[in-house]
Design a protein around this motif. Structure first.
Motif, PDB file in Angstrom:
ATOM      1  N   GLY A  14       0.794  -1.211   0.000  1.00  0.00           N
ATOM      2  CA  GLY A  14       0.000   0.000   0.000  1.00  0.00           C
ATOM      3  C   GLY A  14       0.823   1.255   0.000  1.00  0.00           C
ATOM      4  N   TYR A  15       2.007   1.254  -0.659  1.00  0.00           N
ATOM      5  CA  TYR A  15       2.843   2.446  -0.598  1.00  0.00           C
ATOM      6  C   TYR A  15       2.764   3.258  -1.883  1.00  0.00           C
ATOM      7  CZ  TYR A  15       6.204  -0.068  -3.508  1.00  0.00           C
ATOM      8  OH  TYR A  15       6.799  -0.746  -4.540  1.00  0.00           O
ATOM      9  N   LEU A  16       3.033   4.548  -1.748  1.00  0.00           N
ATOM     10  CA  LEU A  16       3.205   5.481  -2.857  1.00  0.00           C
ATOM     11  C   LEU A  16       4.473   6.266  -2.581  1.00  0.00           C
ATOM     12  CD1 LEU A  16      -0.407   6.895  -2.776  1.00  0.00           C
ATOM     13  CD2 LEU A  16       0.569   6.063  -4.895  1.00  0.00           C
ATOM     14  N   ILE A  17       5.194   6.597  -3.657  1.00  0.00           N
ATOM     15  CA  ILE A  17       6.340   7.493  -3.514  1.00  0.00           C
ATOM     16  C   ILE A  17       6.072   8.701  -4.397  1.00  0.00           C
ATOM     17  CG2 ILE A  17       8.834   7.752  -3.746  1.00  0.00           C
ATOM     18  CD1 ILE A  17       9.063   4.725  -3.468  1.00  0.00           C
ATOM     19  N   VAL A  18       6.151   9.904  -3.791  1.00  0.00           N
ATOM     20  CA  VAL A  18       5.738  11.130  -4.463  1.00  0.00           C
ATOM     21  C   VAL A  18       6.885  12.129  -4.413  1.00  0.00           C
ATOM     22  CG1 VAL A  18       3.971  12.927  -4.516  1.00  0.00           C
ATOM     23  CG2 VAL A  18       3.409  10.676  -3.603  1.00  0.00           C
ATOM     24  N   ILE A  93       2.760   9.465   6.247  1.00  0.00           N
ATOM     25  CA  ILE A  93       3.578  10.186   5.266  1.00  0.00           C
ATOM     26  C   ILE A  93       4.929  10.497   5.900  1.00  0.00           C
ATOM     27  CG2 ILE A  93       3.649  12.121   3.656  1.00  0.00           C
ATOM     28  CD1 ILE A  93       0.655  12.559   4.291  1.00  0.00           C
ATOM     29  N   ARG A  94       5.997  10.220   5.148  1.00  0.00           N
ATOM     30  CA  ARG A  94       7.345  10.530   5.634  1.00  0.00           C
ATOM     31  C   ARG A  94       8.107  11.241   4.523  1.00  0.00           C
ATOM     32  NH1 ARG A  94      10.794   5.673   7.925  1.00  0.00           N
ATOM     33  NH2 ARG A  94       9.267   5.922   9.594  1.00  0.00           N
ATOM     34  N   SER A  95       8.794  12.301   4.892  1.00  0.00           N
ATOM     35  CA  SER A  95       9.604  13.052   3.931  1.00  0.00           C
ATOM     36  C   SER A  95      11.066  12.637   4.086  1.00  0.00           C
ATOM     37  CB  SER A  95       9.449  14.553   4.188  1.00  0.00           C
ATOM     38  OG  SER A  95      10.336  15.286   3.376  1.00  0.00           O
ATOM     39  N   ILE A  96      11.629  12.138   2.989  1.00  0.00           N
ATOM     40  CA  ILE A  96      13.042  11.737   2.991  1.00  0.00           C
ATOM     41  C   ILE A  96      13.692  12.252   1.712  1.00  0.00           C
ATOM     42  CG2 ILE A  96      14.683   9.815   3.049  1.00  0.00           C
ATOM     43  CD1 ILE A  96      12.607   8.162   4.487  1.00  0.00           C
ATOM     44  N   ALA A  97      14.665  13.109   1.877  1.00  0.00           N
ATOM     45  CA  ALA A  97      15.463  13.611   0.752  1.00  0.00           C
ATOM     46  C   ALA A  97      14.595  14.148  -0.378  1.00  0.00           C
ATOM     47  CB  ALA A  97      16.395  12.503   0.244  1.00  0.00           C
ATOM     48  N   GLY A  98      13.583  14.930  -0.026  1.00  0.00           N
ATOM     49  CA  GLY A  98      12.767  15.576  -1.048  1.00  0.00           C
ATOM     50  C   GLY A  98      11.662  14.717  -1.612  1.00  0.00           C
ATOM     51  N   LEU A  99      11.562  13.457  -1.158  1.00  0.00           N
ATOM     52  CA  LEU A  99      10.484  12.585  -1.618  1.00  0.00           C
ATOM     53  C   LEU A  99       9.491  12.360  -0.478  1.00  0.00           C
ATOM     54  CD1 LEU A  99      12.471   9.870  -3.601  1.00  0.00           C
ATOM     55  CD2 LEU A  99      11.342  11.910  -4.498  1.00  0.00           C
ATOM     56  N   TYR A 100       8.246  12.099  -0.843  1.00  0.00           N
ATOM     57  CA  TYR A 100       7.210  11.799   0.143  1.00  0.00           C
ATOM     58  C   TYR A 100       6.835  10.333   0.008  1.00  0.00           C
ATOM     59  CZ  TYR A 100       6.785  16.866   0.386  1.00  0.00           C
ATOM     60  OH  TYR A 100       7.052  18.199   0.533  1.00  0.00           O
ATOM     61  N   TYR A 101       7.005   9.611   1.074  1.00  0.00           N
ATOM     62  CA  TYR A 101       6.673   8.193   1.091  1.00  0.00           C
ATOM     63  C   TYR A 101       5.322   8.036   1.792  1.00  0.00           C
ATOM     64  CZ  TYR A 101      11.492   7.380  -0.282  1.00  0.00           C
ATOM     65  OH  TYR A 101      12.687   7.382  -0.963  1.00  0.00           O
ATOM     66  N   TRP A 102       4.330   7.608   1.020  1.00  0.00           N
ATOM     67  CA  TRP A 102       2.973   7.430   1.529  1.00  0.00           C
ATOM     68  C   TRP A 102       2.711   5.941   1.721  1.00  0.00           C
ATOM     69  CZ3 TRP A 102      -1.335  11.201   1.034  1.00  0.00           C
ATOM     70  CH2 TRP A 102      -0.878  12.494   0.776  1.00  0.00           C
ATOM     71  N   THR A 103       2.242   5.586   2.897  1.00  0.00           N
ATOM     72  CA  THR A 103       1.834   4.208   3.135  1.00  0.00           C
ATOM     73  C   THR A 103       0.371   4.215   3.551  1.00  0.00           C
ATOM     74  OG1 THR A 103       4.056   3.753   3.947  1.00  0.00           O
ATOM     75  CG2 THR A 103       2.382   2.067   4.321  1.00  0.00           C
ATOM     76  N   LEU A 104      -0.473   3.530   2.768  1.00  0.00           N
ATOM     77  CA  LEU A 104      -1.910   3.522   3.004  1.00  0.00           C
ATOM     78  C   LEU A 104      -2.302   2.234   3.717  1.00  0.00           C
ATOM     79  CD1 LEU A 104      -1.434   5.355   0.380  1.00  0.00           C
ATOM     80  CD2 LEU A 104      -3.863   5.010  -0.031  1.00  0.00           C
ATOM     81  N   PHE A 105      -3.116   2.366   4.765  1.00  0.00           N
ATOM     82  CA  PHE A 105      -3.618   1.213   5.497  1.00  0.00           C
ATOM     83  C   PHE A 105      -5.139   1.266   5.502  1.00  0.00           C
ATOM     84  CE2 PHE A 105       0.453   2.331   7.340  1.00  0.00           C
ATOM     85  CZ  PHE A 105       1.127   1.120   7.347  1.00  0.00           C
ATOM     86  N   LYS A 106      -5.748   0.167   5.188  1.00  0.00           N
ATOM     87  CA  LYS A 106      -7.197   0.090   5.287  1.00  0.00           C
ATOM     88  C   LYS A 106      -7.578   0.023   6.758  1.00  0.00           C
ATOM     89  CE  LYS A 106     -11.173  -2.571   3.663  1.00  0.00           C
ATOM     90  NZ  LYS A 106     -11.609  -3.739   2.861  1.00  0.00           N
ATOM     91  N   CYS A 107      -8.515   0.881   7.192  1.00  0.00           N
ATOM     92  CA  CYS A 107      -8.892   0.937   8.609  1.00  0.00           C
ATOM     93  C   CYS A 107      -9.602  -0.341   9.022  1.00  0.00           C
ATOM     94  CB  CYS A 107      -9.820   2.119   8.875  1.00  0.00           C
ATOM     95  SG  CYS A 107      -9.008   3.720   8.730  1.00  0.00           S
ATOM     96  N   GLY A 108      -9.214  -0.864  10.171  1.00  0.00           N
ATOM     97  CA  GLY A 108      -9.965  -1.950  10.775  1.00  0.00           C
ATOM     98  C   GLY A 108     -11.087  -1.384  11.622  1.00  0.00           C
ATOM     99  N   LYS A 109     -11.787  -2.232  12.387  1.00  0.00           N
ATOM    100  CA  LYS A 109     -12.911  -1.773  13.204  1.00  0.00           C
ATOM    101  C   LYS A 109     -12.462  -0.742  14.234  1.00  0.00           C
ATOM    102  CE  LYS A 109     -15.804  -5.894  12.776  1.00  0.00           C
ATOM    103  NZ  LYS A 109     -16.476  -6.995  13.513  1.00  0.00           N
ATOM    104  N   ARG A 110     -11.315  -0.987  14.849  1.00  0.00           N
ATOM    105  CA  ARG A 110     -10.841  -0.072  15.890  1.00  0.00           C
ATOM    106  C   ARG A 110     -10.560   1.305  15.312  1.00  0.00           C
ATOM    107  NH1 ARG A 110      -5.930   1.625  17.796  1.00  0.00           N
ATOM    108  NH2 ARG A 110      -5.853   2.166  20.015  1.00  0.00           N
TER     109      ARG A 110
END
Length: 491
Positions: A14-18, A93-110
């Motif tokens: 579930g990752y994106l790099i932007v 979302i994490r910013s590393i060396a000018g890139l944005y690393y997006w990790t998407l998680f589907k929400c559980g019940k909690r």
């Protein structure tokens, strides 16, 4: 697009790099499926992809983010899946060396529950703030209504007192009854506004319950005669004694109950009965019954008529506030309670219970002259006729009075001359009573300040006491009430 992408082999699904322009450099299969894309999304703007998927304009969520290098930020959003169902997601979302690393998680019940609770909390806070604004606006509106209605009514009431010797007792009683009714409507609006709490400490007085009841009955006799109704009194011995309590509220209750019986029962007789039981320490518990021989009240109507602005079946007169006002006031009094019972063969009985504190050993001199004679008084009032009538009333009972037409002039006079006490209106031009009182208190002014206001429907009474007034009275100026609140400070 020539930026070097770090090793992502350890990234969860579930990752994106932007890049810094929010163009997608790489996304895995899970993201492609979630975003309804069967082909690679590299090179497309992130906002365009996510907006298409979720129907949320994400530019406003993404671009203002200030990401600290290496640290993870988290947002929540909903993506619309291939089947059209909204999927709640948590995005790290994490910013590393000018890139944005997006990790998407589907929400559980909690996570979904936490999100829903957060949304509900935010919605409740917004509604609470709107309600607070509405209540503040309502208070201001009631204050203005009270001032605009009560001030002219108070003026007329004081003028009637001046005319007393020049008109017949019957005509004077009728005119004063009309004024009392108007003032009563204003006070009932205040009590039924839903934002009313009486100040029991500052409004406690010594009084005779028998005298109070008799005065109310005398005021209402002309109204009763108009509908061929007779009022009877049956008083107990304890009611003639001097007690400590809240005559202002009891008078309102007694007046409403008798008035309702006269107006709505369609009977020929209204009887008020007082019973008492002596308590330890000299206090007394009273039971007051107001009976009529009229048409009675249907059982199905009883609960409804205690609600504000509700009237009995077939009743088209009145404001529908009498019983709710009585119930509200009695709830604030010691052992206070109001109840209804049908009478046989016809009619109604309204009963109220309340307690009055210990009997005083001797009755103090309550004549205004005893306290006012020789006193130096500053009277601050912006309405010319009330200013003149108030000055004449105080001087008639031996006081030496100076007047001011607004708070600024009152402040200057109070600081430049010596007065035994100050009586001030609240709503005035140039400087109101709140600011004048606060200014005097800040300068360690020692003489007692008593407020006098027509705005009994809002929260002006409490506000002026918080500013430093020893008491606040409703217009028109009543010397018995004034001397009662001043007695501890002037003797």
């Amino acid at each position: 697009m020539d930026q070097e992408v770090q090793d992502i082999s350890n990234f969860p699904a579930g990752y994106l790099i932007v890049d810094h322009e929010f163009n997608i450099l790489e996304a895995n299969a899970y993201v492609n499926e979630t975003l309804c894309s069967s082909t690679g999304v590299a090179g497309l703007p992130l906002a365009r992809i996510l907006t298409k998927a979720s129907n949320i304009l994400l530019d406003s969520y993404i671009k203002p983010l200030v990401l600290v290098e290496g640290l993870v930020e988290q947002i929540q959003l909903s993506l619309r899946g291939a089947d059209g169902v909204l999927i709640p997601m948590v995005v790290n979302i994490r910013s590393i060396a000018g890139l944005y690393y997006w990790t998407l998680f589907k929400c559980g019940k909690r996570e979904t529950l936490i999100r829903e609770l957060s949304d509900t909390k935010n919605a409740l806070e917004q509604r609470g703030e709107r309600l607070s604004r509405m209540l503040r606006d309502q208070d201001n509106m009631f204050a203005i209504i009270g001032h605009e209605l009560r001030t002219p009514a108070a003026t007329l009431s004081m003028q009637l007192d001046e005319l007393g010797p020049k008109v017949s007792a019957t005509e004077l009683s009728k005119m004063k009854g009309t004024m009392l009714h108007l003032l009563d409507v204003i006070d009932s609006m205040r009590i039924s506004s839903g934002n009313y709490t009486p100040n029991l400490v500052s409004e406690e007085r010594s009084f005779s319950l028998a005298e109070l009841v008799t005065d109310v009955v005398e005021d209402l006799k002309p109204s009763a005669l108009l509908v061929a109704t007779h009022i009877e009194l049956q008083l107990c011995d304890q009611s003639a004694q001097l007690h400590r309590g809240h005559p202002k509220y009891l008078k309102t209750v007694i007046r409403h109950l008798i008035e309702n019986a006269i107006t709505h029962s369609k009977g020929t007789c209204v009887r008020l009965t007082l019973e008492s039981e002596l308590q330890p320490g000299g206090s007394a518990k009273f039971a007051m019954h107001v009976d009529d021989d009229g048409i009675g009240i249907k059982a199905s109507e009883v609960e409804r008529i205690f609600k504000p602005y509700e009237r009995g079946e077939g009743v088209f007169s009145g404001k529908g506030l009498g019983l709710s006002t009585c119930e509200t006031l009695l709830k604030h009094l010691p052992d206070g309670h109001l109840s209804y019972a049908p009478r046989e063969p016809s009619g109604s009985r309204f009963s109220c219970d309340f307690s009055l504190s210990s009997i005083l050993a001797s009755k103090p001199d309550t004549q205004p002259e005893a306290l006012l004679k020789g006193r130096r008084v500053l009277f601050v009032e912006d309405t010319p006729m009330l200013r003149l009538l108030g000055q004449k009333l105080l001087e008639k009972h031996g006081a030496s009075v100076e007047v001011a037409e607004h708070g600024q002039l009152g402040l200057e006079l109070a600081l430049s001359k010596e007065y035994d006490f100050v009586v001030t209106d609240i709503m005035m031009p140039v400087m109101d009573g709140f600011e004048m009182t606060k200014s005097l208190v800040r300068k360690n002014y020692k003489s007692p300040i008593v407020g006098l206001s027509g705005a009994t429907v809002g929260n002006e009474f409490q506000r002026l006491r918080e500013c430093g007034a020893v008491a606040v009275l409703a217009k028109p100026l009543n010397l018995a009430q004034l001397t009662e609140v001043l007695r501890p400070y002037l003797t």
